[in-house]
Scaffold this active site. Structure first.
Site, short mmCIF file in Angstrom:
data_model
loop_
_atom_site.label_atom_id
_atom_site.label_comp_id
_atom_site.label_asym_id
_atom_site.label_seq_id
_atom_site.Cartn_x
_atom_site.Cartn_y
_atom_site.Cartn_z
N HIS A 75 0.68 -1.24 -0.11
CA HIS A 75 -0.14 0.02 -0.05
C HIS A 75 0.88 1.16 0.07
O HIS A 75 0.36 2.20 -0.09
CB HIS A 75 -0.99 -0.05 1.19
CG HIS A 75 -2.44 0.58 1.10
ND1 HIS A 75 -2.53 1.65 -0.08
CD2 HIS A 75 -3.57 0.15 1.59
CE1 HIS A 75 -3.69 2.06 0.04
NE2 HIS A 75 -4.52 1.09 0.98
N TYR A 89 -13.62 4.90 10.09
CA TYR A 89 -12.72 5.63 9.07
C TYR A 89 -13.39 4.89 7.76
O TYR A 89 -13.93 3.70 7.42
CB TYR A 89 -11.37 4.88 9.14
CG TYR A 89 -10.46 5.13 8.07
CD1 TYR A 89 -9.24 5.96 8.39
CD2 TYR A 89 -10.71 4.72 6.67
CE1 TYR A 89 -8.03 6.12 7.64
CE2 TYR A 89 -9.59 5.08 5.73
CZ TYR A 89 -8.33 5.70 6.36
OH TYR A 89 -7.53 5.74 5.14
N SER A 140 -12.46 5.40 3.74
CA SER A 140 -11.41 5.92 2.81
C SER A 140 -11.94 6.74 1.74
O SER A 140 -12.84 6.43 1.14
CB SER A 140 -10.66 4.76 2.42
OG SER A 140 -9.27 5.26 1.49
N THR A 196 -5.22 10.09 -0.13
CA THR A 196 -6.62 9.90 0.55
C THR A 196 -6.91 10.95 1.50
O THR A 196 -6.04 11.54 2.08
CB THR A 196 -6.66 8.36 1.25
OG1 THR A 196 -5.59 8.23 2.24
CG2 THR A 196 -6.18 7.57 0.16
#
Length: 655
Positions: free
Chosen positions: A370, A484, A486, A497
């Site tokens: 990532h 959360y 994204s 992001t």
């Protein structure tokens, strides 16, 4: 932390809304001809080079400090009682009027001197590379749909076609023939061939392109473990593929010396050779080391180099990508999720920019590291690969492999391992087994409604899904917790992001009404609450997509203070700040015709990792958890919440 596919809110200004989900990255119609080479070498011929729009991309804005503090406090309100909120409010206002103001001014000045990038790009990359925990905690997976022609789901056939399409994508990308991804303010005018021919000569357009810079790290890239902070390594000159099977590692060239795709029949022959190799499972699978703590792995990598394995490691690191051929057939979606998320740890090199995983029964997925990028690049790549392999496969079920000497072309890597390295591999495998043994995955498919019905009710599909998660957690645990979601900021140069905070005062009020006191509210009152949640969620989505959240700004200010070795303001030591960043509900959504499923592990031990998609007439959720949470019960609560929401939207009374 950026989660699965932060493409779900790539900005769209169509009809004055900034609300483009994964549909922005839906499979485009491509012109498969190419005037730069054979049509078998390229996927498309763009009217403008991939990076054509990069210089004209708007810069990611730094929000006003007062807006950031206001949004931060609004997100804190549903999580705190009155006394806690007053304390946090006082701390935040002190930050805004003092140290925060000074840091903000320095950040703005710094940003003006670095106009080639965004204020968050460097710090965010550094955060990922400095994290010391296993990359399994951040690597998401995306599962391809099966090929609609079932005979093409044969492991060898599908693996060959995916490899060939991936090379064609890479060549199209590097020849600047790949069409830049964009959303269109007026599709009838700007999403046309004639407009694209014209626009290649001008710097900007009524269509809004997305940031394509992450594609530079898609191929030939590996995250290299280093003590304290890892590094990204890219070698575009390498022409070989890394293939893993039973923990054994093989390499062979898939691009020839002239830069052309090796014939599909040859690739098929080499993969067939690997699949037929009688070599037993590796006794000491080096790949499992990539699942270790990063500092531990860095130390063991140094020992591997000292033991004479530097060249083999360079070959692994420089490979175009990794193809993992698994010997297992998948039983169900739960088995698939576990396999694509982590497998047995031995048949993966988790540090590669991406790994294509293909099971014995032809299930295919991408597991990606990532740090180098987010979902925009991966989803575009996945969409194109699925389209190419299903519409124009280069190998068919009846195709004969080439009569070539695969035994000479394919090289099996053999690492020199001493007792210390063997013990390190054993410990890594034990740590891996211990970690994944605690991970539980479950999924539901809600078939009583979806996107079409919600839009007819003038409700945001994403807002409804997020509200269902809030209701579910409240029903199960009696709490509203940090959540959360994204959101991509790829509409900006080097955007990464931002976070949507779905837990709001509106969702808390609505959830309490539905869960605890439905009899005290009329259907009309409950519908009004749903509408209020939807509108506010839409506002949060719009703000996040336009770089107007609060999380990245506060992170950058903290990063700046740390870089100057300054003491952090009490805002960052406030228990409320720690709690709002302890993401018990970590969520990310993805919808694409090419995608069957997506998932990731929880980001905290007492959390849920929620991958979901809202389709036209159904909703799916794929959720992971550790033993402190009951994922099965949570999904039952999600299902109940969705049933209640759709019941009320249909004008019926809750029972």
């Amino acid at each position: 932390m950026a989660r699965l596919l932060s493409v779900q809110c790539v900005a769209s200004l169509r009809k004055s809304r900034i609300h483009l989900r994964a549909a922005a990255l839906s499979i485009n119609k491509r012109n498969y001809g190419s005037k730069k080479g054979s049509s078998t070498e390229y996927l498309s011929q763009s009217f403008g080079p991939l990076m054509h729009y990069q210089k004209s991309l708007p810069r990611l804005p730094i929000p006003k400090l007062e807006d950031t503090v206001r949004r931060y406090l609004a997100a804190q309100r549903p999580l705190l009682d009155d006394d806690q909120f007053r304390t946090t409010e006082k701390i935040a206002q002190d930050f805004q009027n003092g140290v925060g103001k000074q840091l903000h001014e320095e950040l703005v000045a710094q940003d003006k001197n670095n106009k080639h990038t965004s204020y968050i790009s460097g710090p965010w990359m550094n955060k990922f590379l400095s994290d010391r925990f296993s990359v399994i905690q951040t690597n998401p997976f995306i599962l391809f749909h099966p090929d609609p022609k079932t005979e093409y789901n044969d492991q060898l056939v599908r693996a060959t076609n995916v490899v060939c399409s991936a090379v064609r994508f890479m060549k199209t990308l590097r020849a600047e023939l790949l069409e830049p991804e964009a959303f269109h303010l007026n599709p009838a005018k700007s999403d046309t061939d004639s407009f694209k021919r014209f626009i290649r000569w001008v710097p900007s357009s009524p269509s809004r392109p997305l940031d394509m810079s992450p594609f530079l790290h898609l191929f030939n890239t590996t995250r290299i473990p280093k003590r304290g902070r890892d590094e990204l390594f890219t070698d575009e000159k390498a022409r070989h593929l890394l293939v893993m099977r039973k923990g054994n590692m093989y390499v062979f060239d898939i691009v020839d010396r002239d830069g052309n795709l090796v014939t599909p029949a040859e690739i098929q022959s080499h993969l067939k050779y690997i699949l037929c190799d009688p070599m037993p499972a590796a006794a000491f699978p080096v790949g499992v080391l990539t699942s270790e703590n990063r500092d531990v792995w860095a130390g063991l990598r140094d020992k591997l180099i000292s033991a004479g394995n530097a060249e083999d490691l360079r070959i692994v690191d420089s490979a175009l990508f990794c193809l993992s051929l698994d010997d297992e057939s998948m039983k169900d979606h739960i088995h698939i999720a576990h396999n694509m998320m982590h497998g047995n740890g031995c048949n993966r090199w988790f540090d590669k920019s991406f790994t294509v995983i293909l099971t014995k029964d032809g299930q295919a997925a991408i597991n990606f590291e990532h740090s180098w990028g987010d979902g925009v690049a991966v989803l575009l790549f996945l969409n194109e690969i699925f389209k190419d392999t299903t519409e124009r496969p280069l190998v068919n079920p009846g195709s004969a492999a080439a009569a070539v000497d695969s035994a000479s072309a394919v090289r099996r890597l053999q690492f020199n391992l001493d007792s210390e390295l063997e013990n390190g591999i054993k410990r890594a495998k034990e740590n891996f087994d211990s970690a994944v043994s605690e991970l539980t995955v479950d999924a539901i498919e809600f078939k009583k409604g979806g996107k079409a019905q919600l839009k007819n009710s003038k409700m945001s599909p994403d807002a409804v899904a997020q509200l269902a998660f809030q209701m579910a957690f409240l029903r199960q645990y009696g709490q509203t917790v940090a959540t959360y979601e994204s959101c991509s900021t790829a509409a900006f140069r080097h955007g990464r992001t931002e976070i949507i905070r779905p837990a709001t005062i509106h969702t808390k009020r609505c959830s309490h009404a539905f869960v605890f006191h439905p009899e005290q509210h009329s259907v009309e009152q409950l519908q009004a609450m749903l509408s209020e949640c939807s509108k506010y969620h839409g506002q949060l989505t719009k703000e996040a997509a336009m770089g107007q959240g609060f999380d990245r700004h506060l992170f950058a200010l903290r990063y700046l203070a740390n870089s100057k070795n300054e003491a952090l303001h009490s805002l960052y030591s406030d228990p409320a700040y720690a709690a709002i960043n302890h993401y018990i509900l970590s969520t990310s959504t993805l919808t694409s015709p090419a995608v069957n499923l997506g998932g990731f592990v929880p980001v905290v031990p007492d959390g849920f990792g929620v991958g979901y998609g809202v389709h036209d007439d159904w909703i799916h959720c794929n959720v992971s958890s550790y033993p402190t949470r009951n994922v099965h019960e949570f999904l039952q609560c999600v299902n109940k919440s969705l049933e209640d929401i759709f019941t009320v939207l249909e004008g019926k009374t809750l029972k």
